[in-house]
Design a protein around this motif. Sequence first.
Motif, mmCIF file in Angstrom:
data_model
loop_
_atom_site.group_PDB
_atom_site.id
_atom_site.type_symbol
_atom_site.label_atom_id
_atom_site.label_comp_id
_atom_site.label_asym_id
_atom_site.label_seq_id
_atom_site.Cartn_x
_atom_site.Cartn_y
_atom_site.Cartn_z
ATOM 1 N N VAL A 109 9.529 -5.240 11.738
ATOM 2 C CA VAL A 109 9.301 -5.572 10.334
ATOM 3 C C VAL A 109 7.826 -5.489 9.960
ATOM 4 O O VAL A 109 7.447 -4.853 8.979
ATOM 5 C CB VAL A 109 9.854 -6.974 10.016
ATOM 6 N N LYS A 110 7.022 -6.118 10.760
ATOM 7 C CA LYS A 110 5.587 -6.174 10.463
ATOM 8 C C LYS A 110 4.966 -4.769 10.435
ATOM 9 O O LYS A 110 4.264 -4.399 9.497
ATOM 10 C CB LYS A 110 4.919 -7.050 11.531
ATOM 11 N N GLU A 111 5.256 -4.010 11.489
ATOM 12 C CA GLU A 111 4.734 -2.644 11.575
ATOM 13 C C GLU A 111 5.126 -1.798 10.371
ATOM 14 O O GLU A 111 4.314 -1.070 9.806
ATOM 15 C CB GLU A 111 5.302 -1.947 12.823
ATOM 16 N N LEU A 112 6.398 -1.933 10.008
ATOM 17 C CA LEU A 112 6.911 -1.100 8.923
ATOM 18 C C LEU A 112 6.259 -1.468 7.596
ATOM 19 O O LEU A 112 5.890 -0.599 6.800
ATOM 20 C CB LEU A 112 8.435 -1.243 8.855
ATOM 21 N N ILE A 113 6.089 -2.758 7.381
ATOM 22 C CA ILE A 113 5.397 -3.199 6.168
ATOM 23 C C ILE A 113 4.008 -2.573 6.104
ATOM 24 O O ILE A 113 3.595 -2.043 5.078
ATOM 25 C CB ILE A 113 5.285 -4.739 6.135
ATOM 26 N N ASP A 114 3.322 -2.632 7.232
ATOM 27 C CA ASP A 114 1.965 -2.083 7.264
ATOM 28 C C ASP A 114 1.952 -0.584 6.999
ATOM 29 O O ASP A 114 1.120 -0.079 6.253
ATOM 30 C CB ASP A 114 1.301 -2.374 8.623
ATOM 31 N N LEU A 115 2.889 0.102 7.630
ATOM 32 C CA LEU A 115 2.925 1.552 7.447
ATOM 33 C C LEU A 115 3.206 1.922 5.988
ATOM 34 O O LEU A 115 2.545 2.783 5.409
ATOM 35 C CB LEU A 115 3.975 2.183 8.366
ATOM 36 N N ILE A 116 4.182 1.257 5.410
ATOM 37 C CA ILE A 116 4.489 1.540 4.001
ATOM 38 C C ILE A 116 3.255 1.283 3.154
ATOM 39 O O ILE A 116 2.920 2.052 2.261
ATOM 40 C CB ILE A 116 5.693 0.699 3.517
ATOM 41 N N GLY A 117 2.564 0.207 3.478
ATOM 42 C CA GLY A 117 1.321 -0.097 2.764
ATOM 43 C C GLY A 117 0.312 1.038 2.877
ATOM 44 O O GLY A 117 -0.301 1.435 1.894
ATOM 45 N N HIS A 118 0.168 1.572 4.070
ATOM 46 C CA HIS A 118 -0.772 2.675 4.255
ATOM 47 C C HIS A 118 -0.403 3.892 3.426
ATOM 48 O O HIS A 118 -1.256 4.664 3.022
ATOM 49 C CB HIS A 118 -0.860 3.069 5.735
ATOM 50 N N ILE A 119 0.885 4.057 3.223
ATOM 51 C CA ILE A 119 1.319 5.245 2.486
ATOM 52 C C ILE A 119 1.227 5.049 0.988
ATOM 53 O O ILE A 119 0.678 5.886 0.278
ATOM 54 C CB ILE A 119 2.762 5.610 2.886
ATOM 55 N N ILE A 120 1.785 3.962 0.487
ATOM 56 C CA ILE A 120 1.842 3.860 -0.968
ATOM 57 C C ILE A 120 0.657 3.139 -1.586
ATOM 58 O O ILE A 120 0.362 3.347 -2.750
ATOM 59 C CB ILE A 120 3.186 3.274 -1.479
#
Lengths: 211, 211
Positions: free
Chosen positions: B65-76
């Motif tokens: 969950v944490k990783e995915l949140i961060d990744l989405i943040g990096h993208i959008i």
Amino acid sequence: MKDLPHKTIERLSQYRRALLLCLDKGKTHIYSHEIAKIQHITAVQVRRDLMLIGYTGTLRKGYNVKELIDLIGHIIDSEEGINVAIVGMGNLGRALINYFAGKRSKLKIVAGFDINPDKIGNIMSGVPCFSLDEMPEVIAARNIKVGIMTVPADFASDTANALVKAGIKGILNYTPKPVNVPKEVYLEEYDMITTLEKVAFYVKMQEEEES
Amino acid sequence: MKDLPHKTIERLSQYRRALLLCLDKGKTHIYSHEIAKIQHITAVQVRRDLMLIGYTGTLRKGYNVKELIDLIGHIIDSEEGINVAIVGMGNLGRALINYFAGKRSKLKIVAGFDINPDKIGNIMSGVPCFSLDEMPEVIAARNIKVGIMTVPADFASDTANALVKAGIKGILNYTPKPVNVPKEVYLEEYDMITTLEKVAFYVKMQEEEES
DNA sequence: GAAATTTTGTTAATATTTTAACATTGTTAA
DNA sequence: TTAACAATGTTAAAATATTAACAAAATTTC
């Protein structure tokens, strides 16, 4: 008409709104490319949508504004009209009510619900506000088919359940939290944050492109 | 990342919101079908979206969950964050501000504009309200990139022009009246009436089907 | 330890939506 | 009168978006 593309349904609603403004300006006819310009789409798409609903314009004169408004009404409106309730008479709820005020639409917001005792019993922008306990009776008595959810996120799920139990047929959820409803209830989630994040994303993209 | 499908961008924003709630609940991992359930879509679609952004989960454990949140943040998200202004501090404008209050997002509403002298100079829900005359300076000084329009329909066009002139890069128009902007400005029209009419249409359809 | 299960990642197929192409036909203009 | 034009209506093509199918691999169960 059941099998009109979803996107076409949305655009028809938008065309009508644009056409109503044209009518107010005294315009009797309009070309596909004029409608297209207003809606930021192509003229082909407009013509295609109108083809799908079986409306045919006049060559070189365009479409008859009045006729087209009526036809769109026949397709997307319910003949008897549909009554709507708003749950959550906060800023967003009141904003929506004001949006609709004065619009002679087949959609009528006929009741509001709130948890706040100061609001209950009042008439806000022409819409009477009830307590949540009264929901089942009010929805039945006023023949309300659609519910708009403008409550805080924490109440989203409970509100949806209450609406379903009260016999609502369609829900428009403005809460940032998705809800679950039985499949026979039509649900539209609309998340304002997503839209803003999308705009921000494309702005960011454009900037990165430039640099 | 530029060529992610538009729909994927929207869903990423929604996934992130759902994931943040999961994180609050102490969930460390999540399956594609769990995300799907929340968003009313299929698990395949979730996996496909995540594939497109190059995130890979753990077989049989799901996604972190944490990783995915961060990744989405990096993208959008934009790294430095993007500042936003709201034009029209009426019900809808204030509703949007409250929506965002407390959300630790890279998007910040840093200014509001209104025509009403009683509002100008005040701080509303943490956002200072300026007069329309101050728009160019405020937008430049506060590095505002995105403008949200929540003014009455009659002011839509003028407001859009003013925002463009002030150098805004993206506009989100909540007014029921479409506006025109130069093509280098990203524009998203969002019409609340259309959404409601769409819900009403499908409710009507369902009823006609039953009878 | 082998078989069954569950979940991811990905390619292929399908469905939906948009755009292009163009035939048709009033209207204007030479 | 005839050629050029401008608009509609429609079919065909392209682009976009979703869903299905399935291989691969970790985990559980027997």
